[in-house]
Write a protein that holds these residues in place. Structure first.
Motif, mmCIF file in Angstrom:
data_model
loop_
_atom_site.group_PDB
_atom_site.id
_atom_site.type_symbol
_atom_site.label_atom_id
_atom_site.label_comp_id
_atom_site.label_asym_id
_atom_site.label_seq_id
_atom_site.Cartn_x
_atom_site.Cartn_y
_atom_site.Cartn_z
ATOM 1 N N MET A 249 0.832 -1.208 0.000
ATOM 2 C CA MET A 249 0.000 0.000 0.000
ATOM 3 C C MET A 249 0.864 1.255 0.000
ATOM 4 N N ASP A 250 1.954 1.213 0.771
ATOM 5 C CA ASP A 250 2.865 2.360 0.817
ATOM 6 C C ASP A 250 3.462 2.637 -0.558
ATOM 7 N N GLN A 251 3.783 1.555 -1.272
ATOM 8 C CA GLN A 251 4.368 1.711 -2.601
ATOM 9 C C GLN A 251 3.372 2.348 -3.568
ATOM 10 N N LEU A 252 2.100 1.929 -3.478
ATOM 11 C CA LEU A 252 1.056 2.498 -4.335
ATOM 12 C C LEU A 252 0.859 3.978 -4.024
ATOM 13 N N THR A 253 0.898 4.315 -2.737
ATOM 14 C CA THR A 253 0.754 5.728 -2.340
ATOM 15 C C THR A 253 1.888 6.560 -2.902
ATOM 16 N N GLN A 254 3.096 6.040 -2.850
ATOM 17 C CA GLN A 254 4.253 6.758 -3.396
ATOM 18 C C GLN A 254 4.122 6.943 -4.903
ATOM 19 N N ILE A 255 3.611 5.915 -5.576
ATOM 20 C CA ILE A 255 3.411 6.004 -7.034
ATOM 21 C C ILE A 255 2.402 7.099 -7.363
ATOM 22 N N ILE A 256 1.292 7.132 -6.617
ATOM 23 C CA ILE A 256 0.245 8.136 -6.861
ATOM 24 C C ILE A 256 0.778 9.541 -6.619
ATOM 25 N N LEU A 257 1.533 9.718 -5.525
ATOM 26 C CA LEU A 257 2.084 11.036 -5.214
ATOM 27 C C LEU A 257 3.093 11.485 -6.270
ATOM 28 N N GLN A 258 3.932 10.572 -6.703
ATOM 29 C CA GLN A 258 4.924 10.906 -7.728
ATOM 30 C C GLN A 258 4.245 11.243 -9.054
ATOM 31 N N ALA A 259 3.230 10.451 -9.409
ATOM 32 C CA ALA A 259 2.487 10.708 -10.652
ATOM 33 C C ALA A 259 1.767 12.050 -10.580
ATOM 34 N N GLY A 260 1.166 12.336 -9.426
ATOM 35 C CA GLY A 260 0.470 13.603 -9.249
ATOM 36 C C GLY A 260 1.402 14.794 -9.362
ATOM 37 N N ARG A 261 2.575 14.673 -8.766
ATOM 38 C CA ARG A 261 3.560 15.760 -8.825
ATOM 39 C C ARG A 261 4.002 16.006 -10.267
ATOM 40 N N SER A 262 4.276 14.939 -10.994
ATOM 41 C CA SER A 262 4.710 15.070 -12.386
ATOM 42 C C SER A 262 3.610 15.672 -13.253
ATOM 43 N N ALA A 263 2.364 15.239 -13.025
ATOM 44 C CA ALA A 263 1.234 15.728 -13.824
ATOM 45 C C ALA A 263 0.997 17.218 -13.588
ATOM 46 N N VAL A 264 1.053 17.632 -12.331
ATOM 47 C CA VAL A 264 0.824 19.041 -12.003
ATOM 48 C C VAL A 264 1.950 19.915 -12.565
ATOM 49 N N GLU A 265 3.197 19.458 -12.444
ATOM 50 C CA GLU A 265 4.325 20.223 -12.981
ATOM 51 C C GLU A 265 4.193 20.393 -14.490
ATOM 52 N N LEU A 266 3.845 19.312 -15.188
ATOM 53 C CA LEU A 266 3.718 19.370 -16.642
ATOM 54 C C LEU A 266 2.568 20.286 -17.060
ATOM 55 N N SER A 267 1.445 20.181 -16.364
ATOM 56 C CA SER A 267 0.266 20.969 -16.730
ATOM 57 C C SER A 267 0.434 22.455 -16.423
ATOM 58 N N LEU A 268 0.932 22.761 -15.223
ATOM 59 C CA LEU A 268 0.983 24.160 -14.782
ATOM 60 C C LEU A 268 2.254 24.899 -15.169
ATOM 61 N N PHE A 269 3.378 24.183 -15.325
ATOM 62 C CA PHE A 269 4.640 24.869 -15.593
ATOM 63 C C PHE A 269 5.102 24.755 -17.041
ATOM 64 N N ILE A 270 4.481 23.869 -17.824
ATOM 65 C CA ILE A 270 4.840 23.742 -19.242
ATOM 66 C C ILE A 270 3.634 24.036 -20.128
ATOM 67 N N LEU A 271 2.550 23.283 -19.909
ATOM 68 C CA LEU A 271 1.372 23.417 -20.768
ATOM 69 C C LEU A 271 0.692 24.779 -20.605
ATOM 70 N N LEU A 272 0.464 25.218 -19.358
ATOM 71 C CA LEU A 272 -0.287 26.441 -19.111
ATOM 72 C C LEU A 272 0.351 27.697 -19.716
ATOM 73 N N PRO A 273 1.628 28.011 -19.434
ATOM 74 C CA PRO A 273 2.180 29.246 -20.002
ATOM 75 C C PRO A 273 2.194 29.256 -21.523
ATOM 76 N N ILE A 274 2.488 28.109 -22.138
ATOM 77 C CA ILE A 274 2.507 28.040 -23.602
ATOM 78 C C ILE A 274 1.103 28.247 -24.158
#
Length: 311
Positions: free
Chosen positions: A1-26
């Protein structure tokens, strides 16, 4: 369960960074520019001059506008134009040609952010335009030749906001910014889910097994094994999700910018499960012509794939 939580958090961080810091300004910059050109009447001028040239390929003035929208706004932008074409009496044959073109072209919400990753933007747009025209022409003259060619009175006037003064310009920019924010934030859920699925497949060994089985075949054609994961993500979850996976692979050194450019014709377009579902929501008649449009889009994507491979 801990591993799944880490995967979700890492995926969420990557998704937010890509959406807000790359996709949004462009998207803010490109949408503002597109809407200002639209409000100033420059797009009307361009469409009026391109439409007669592209009519033999089965494209009307609104079809040309749909091409500009997917190239410079997003894959969902032509939905409103397709709806407009249907309501204003465009024939089924012209609808199919326009839908095929849109499905075969590169969408701005992926090409612009991926340009920051190393995508050769000029060649990508050129091959996208060629592939889109081929898709439209082959659909209009071959796959959709039995569709109705009857048109009712077609009004191709483009209704949009006017920016004749500072207040009008500011209003257009604010609305474009809000639209860009909506697109960027709307991409986060699909990005998170796609990245979670990819990370789970990696952790469980599913990707490694598939890569091991298919690598000899890919190597025979001098193809990067990373394309296995990218292709699965693209055609199941869509282009934005594929972009997120590509970003991760590039950061981890698991693929190269050369692979990104060579595979652009095959991976950057809205012809996937999510993209087709959004596009055919434009109207009943648009949904009815999706099969010949899909065949035409396949030809257009093949042309783009060969073009990028040669480039």
């Amino acid at each position: 369960m801990d591993q799944l939580t880490q995967i979700i958090l890492q995926a969420g961080r990557s998704a937010v960074e890509l959406s807000l810091f790359i996709l949004l300004p462009i998207m803010v910059v490109m949408l503002s520019l597109m809407r200002l050109l639209e409000a100033r009447g420059i797009l009307d001028w361009l469409v009026a001059r391109l439409a007669p040239l592209l009519r033999p390929a089965g494209l009307t003035g609104l079809g040309v506008f749909a091409a500009l929208q997917i190239h410079f706004v997003s894959f969902a932008a032509p939905v409103a134009t397709l709806t407009m074409m249907e309501s204003r009496g465009a024939s089924d044959r012209h609808l199919a040609a326009t839908l095929a073109m849109v499905m075969a072209m590169a969408q701005a919400n992926v090409t612009f952010p991926m340009a920051a990753m190393g995508l050769a933007f000029g060649p990508a747009l050129l091959m996208s335009a060629i592939g889109g025209l081929v898709a439209a022409a082959v659909t209009f003259h071959v796959f959709g030749r039995k569709l109705s060619n009857v048109e009712t009175t077609v009004d191709e006037t483009l209704h949009h906001r006017i920016a004749d003064d500072a207040k009008g310009v500011l209003d257009v920019i604010n609305r474009a910014g809000a639209e860009a924010f909506k697109i960027s934030v709307g991409a986060i859920p699909m990005l998170v889910l796609a990245l979670v699925a990819v990370m789970v497949l990696r952790t469980t060994g599913g990707i490694d097994l598939l890569t091991t089985l298919l690598t000899p075949l890919l190597r025979a054609f001098d193809l990067d094994p990373a394309l296995i994961l990218l292709t699965l993500t693209k055609y199941i979850a869509g282009g934005t999700a594929m972009m997120g996976v590509m970003d991760e692979l590039l950061k981890n050194g698991e693929t190269t910018v050369a692979t990104l450019n060579a595979s652009a014709g095959f991976l950057i377009h809205p012809f996937d499960v999510a993209g087709v579902a959004v596009l055919i929501s434009a109207g009943r008649r648009v949904a009815a012509v999706w099969k010949p449009a899909a065949l035409g889009a396949t030809v257009g994507i093949l042309v783009r794939t060969l073009g990028h491979g040669l480039l």
